[in-house]
Scaffold this active site. Structure first.
Site, PDB file in Angstrom:
ATOM      1  N   SER A 183       0.822  -1.410  -0.051  1.00  0.00           N
ATOM      2  CA  SER A 183      -0.063  -0.021  -0.129  1.00  0.00           C
ATOM      3  C   SER A 183       0.661   1.163  -0.012  1.00  0.00           C
ATOM      4  CB  SER A 183      -0.985  -0.041   1.160  1.00  0.00           C
ATOM      5  OG  SER A 183      -1.874   0.652   1.221  1.00  0.00           O
ATOM      6  N   ASP A 435      -8.429  -5.503  -6.099  1.00  0.00           N
ATOM      7  CA  ASP A 435      -7.961  -4.349  -5.136  1.00  0.00           C
ATOM      8  C   ASP A 435      -8.573  -3.018  -5.909  1.00  0.00           C
ATOM      9  OD1 ASP A 435      -6.966  -2.443  -3.566  1.00  0.00           O
ATOM     10  OD2 ASP A 435      -4.864  -3.227  -3.747  1.00  0.00           O
ATOM     11  N   HIS A 460      -5.744  -6.530  -2.012  1.00  0.00           N
ATOM     12  CA  HIS A 460      -4.712  -5.604  -1.583  1.00  0.00           C
ATOM     13  C   HIS A 460      -3.541  -6.161  -0.954  1.00  0.00           C
ATOM     14  CE1 HIS A 460      -3.697  -1.401  -0.973  1.00  0.00           C
ATOM     15  NE2 HIS A 460      -3.748  -1.220   0.138  1.00  0.00           N
TER      16      HIS A 460
END
Ligand SMILES: *[C@@H]1O[C@H](CO)[C@@H](O)[C@H](O)[C@H]1NC(C)=O
Ligand SMILES: *[C@@H]1O[C@H](CO)[C@@H](O)[C@H](O)[C@H]1NC(C)=O
Ligand SMILES: *[C@@H]1O[C@H](CO)[C@@H](O)[C@H](O)[C@H]1NC(C)=O
Ligand SMILES: *[C@@H]1O[C@H](CO)[C@@H](O)[C@H](O)[C@H]1NC(C)=O
Ligand SMILES: *[C@@H]1O[C@H](CO)[C@@H](O)[C@H](O)[C@H]1NC(C)=O
Ligand SMILES: *[C@@H]1O[C@H](CO)[C@@H](O)[C@H](O)[C@H]1NC(C)=O
Ligand SMILES: *[C@@H]1O[C@H](CO)[C@@H](O)[C@H](O)[C@H]1NC(C)=O
Ligand SMILES: *[C@@H]1O[C@H](CO)[C@@H](O)[C@H](O)[C@H]1NC(C)=O
Length: 502
Positions: A183, A435, A460
């Site tokens: 991320s 995602d 993710h």
């Protein structure tokens, strides 16, 4: 339609403009207790905690810059082959929250430390967790003059400083460093490789939306992907959710409508509005899509395997009544009440168990990741993307104006395949196409050593999670591929130091 657009999603977290306060939509009240409990038994065993005296401002020499703060890092020597063998150091470039939470969810490093004989280090990002300058949150978070030291460039410089000092202390100058992150942490890992190639030999950047900036990726991409996630599981599930917003609005307008909504969703006896209910539901859909993992997980909330499928089952095949509200209630229960312990749902729950709150500052300065446009067929109400919503919010909240072009000025992003084709090397960009952030990721390999790994079924940073016996074949293969590439970087490194050209 009266649903105001949600203005910006954070990676695990979003704000709404509705109240112009920090109104964080979080899970119900049992959440913090349950999470810290389930982790605390594991904690002690995974790492030791250390602190490093860090410099406040790396980028100028005014007296204030020399102030120090304690930066936390977690370390695990168990499998390290040692400095004498030049065994590698794997560094997780911490993201916007408590580093322990990220470490506990980055099983990839623990799972593969024995094979690589790697030292594991997880560095906390400044202004999060325990790594807060100015003696703590009270002063550090008070206004822009202290928050001004919270930026990605400072964080990267912190990581470089700490890594170099740690290697010196361990006499491990010859040990190659691989950086990893997911991320925002993945964005930092990729950028760290580009900015500090003398400190790291390569980066695994998982679900890192380094292209999700103005004029590169469409602000409609994020919600398009969520829409597709639900549609691909069940068209009727998508249609039920899509049609529900108007019904919620209409119900709220009726006499006693809000009480009806409260009862339908078992909302606690405090503030309720159509907007807060809609945001609460949106949060559930967004984060369920983001963490649509193939095995049961407990990252944000406890969830079953393939939670989008489970949500759509609750909608298509309801157990408590078949009107739309009852169906949505069943879906919300998947995200907010999978353990079955919630007695009522609190729409005003501002709890922030992982300390993600200061992302608001980052999202108001340099991390302008436009995600909140909705096409007409979006699962959410259609809304045009409007940058000035955020600018207004940021001026109101902090008295500052965002710099939407700074990140791409500092790190690049435009024409990335042309730029990186002749610059940079040794980066893996992993993305799972389920995602919503994958739209802002690097999805095509750029050169022999800047490689995109794409999992159509992935969510993710699923690759970084602890492996389990139930992991599907595609996930096992992706991790194997990543391990193979990192092995190649290390081999290259050892070959290079054995045969220096100069
Ligand atoms: C929910 O309750 C069960 C027992 O009823 C308990 O074992 C479990 O830990 C609880 N879960 C959470 C998240 O509190
Ligand atoms: C390091 O990680 C391994 C593998 O998870 C674990 O068994 C060990 O106890 C950890 N060591 C420390 C010092 O935390
Ligand atoms: C900002 O916060 C600092 C530290 O709390 C304080 O000294 C300063 O007066 C504040 N500045 C403004 C403009 O409020
Ligand atoms: C390296 O050692 C010095 C002296 O003991 C210590 O102050 C410093 O924090 C250490 N660096 C790291 C990264 O732990
Ligand atoms: C579901 O809908 C049908 C009509 O479509 C109705 O007859 C039935 O009573 C409903 N079931 C429940 C549990 O509400
Ligand atoms: C949570 O789930 C349990 C078990 O299914 C249920 O009894 C309870 O009513 C649910 N809580 C809420 C707030 O819906
Ligand atoms: C939705 O469709 C209408 C009518 O075709 C159009 O005017 C509007 O711009 C569309 N909205 C979005 C967000 O695309
Ligand atoms: C964008 O939002 C602002 C308020 O933040 C509003 O004044 C403006 O009219 C909006 N622009 C468009 C094109 O909708």
């Amino acid at each position: 339609m009266a649903l105001k657009p949600i203005i910006f999603y954070l990676f695990f977290f979003f704000l709404s403009l509705i109240s112009l306060t920090h109104s964080f939509t979080r899970s119900p009240h049992f959440f913090p207790a349950s999470l810290s409990l389930s982790f605390s038994t594991q904690n002690e065993a995974l790492y030791q905690t250390s602190y490093f005296t860090q410099t406040l401002d790396h980028f100028n020499y005014q007296p204030q810059s020399y102030q120090k703060f304690q930066q936390r890092y977690l370390i695990n020597y168990t499998y390290w082959g040692g400095a004498a063998n030049k065994s590698p150091i794997f560094v997780y470039t911490g993201n916007e929250g408590d580093i322990e939470w990220f470490a506990q969810n980055t099983g990839f490093m623990f799972d593969n430390a024995p094979y690589f004989k790697a030292l594991l280090v997880f560095i906390e990002h400044r202004f999060y967790g325990e790594s807060i300058p100015f003696g703590g949150q009270e002063v550090a978070y008070s206004n822009a003059s202290t928050l001004g030291y919270l930026s990605s460039t400072q964080a990267l410089a912190d990581y470089a400083t700490l890594i170099i000092d740690l290697k010196k202390n361990l006499s491990a100058e010859g040990s190659p460093v691989v950086v990893l992150g997911g991320s925002y942490g993945g964005m930092l890992a990729a950028w760290f490789r580009l900015k500090y190639p003398h400190v790291t030999i390569g980066a695994l950047a998982s679900s890192a939306p380094i292209l999700n900036f103005v004029d590169i990726v469409s602000p409609y991409s994020f919600n398009n992907i969520i829409t597709q996630d639900f549609k691909s599981v069940s068209e009727s599930c998508y249609r039920t959710i899509k049609g529900s917003w108007k019904q919620i609005e209409d119900t709220a307008q009726q006499p006693n409508g809000l009480e009806k909504l409260r009862n339908s969703f078992k909302i606690c006896k405090n503030y309720i509005s159509a907007n807060s209910l809609e945001n609460w539901l949106s949060t559930a859909y967004i984060y369920t899509a983001m963490t649509d993992y193939p095995t049961p997980s407990n990252f944000l909330n406890p969830l079953p395997a393939y939670p989008v499928k489970q949500m759509c089952r609750a909608i298509d095949d309801p157990t408590v009544g078949n009107d739309t509200l009852a169906r949505l209630y069943g879906a919300a229960n998947i995200y907010y009440n999978y353990t079955g312990n919630a007695t009522c749902f609190d729409l005003n729950d501002n709890s922030d168990p992982h300390g993600l709150g200061e992302w608001t500052w980052q999202a108001c300065t340099e991390m302008i990741l436009p995600t909140d446009g909705n096409n007409n067929d979006s699962i959410f109400p259609a809304s045009k993307y409007n940058y000035s919503n955020r600018a207004t919010f940021c001026e109101y909240s902090f008295g500052i104006t965002p710099r939407p072009n700074w990140a791409t000025t500092e790190f690049g992003g435009h024409d990335i395949s042309i730029v990186l084709k002749r610059f940079g090397s040794n980066i893996i960009f992993f993305n799972g196409l389920r995602d919503p952030w994958s739209g802002g990721g690097v999805l095509k390999s750029i050169s022999k050593s800047i490689v995109a790994i794409v999992a159509p079924q992935g969510a993710h940073h699923v690759d970084l999670r602890f492996s389990t016996k139930e992991d599907p074949e595609w996930l096992q293969n992706i991790r194997r591929k990543e391990i193979l590439i990192i092995t190649k970087w290390l081999k290259q490194y050892y070959k290079d130091i054995d045969h220096p050209t100069m």
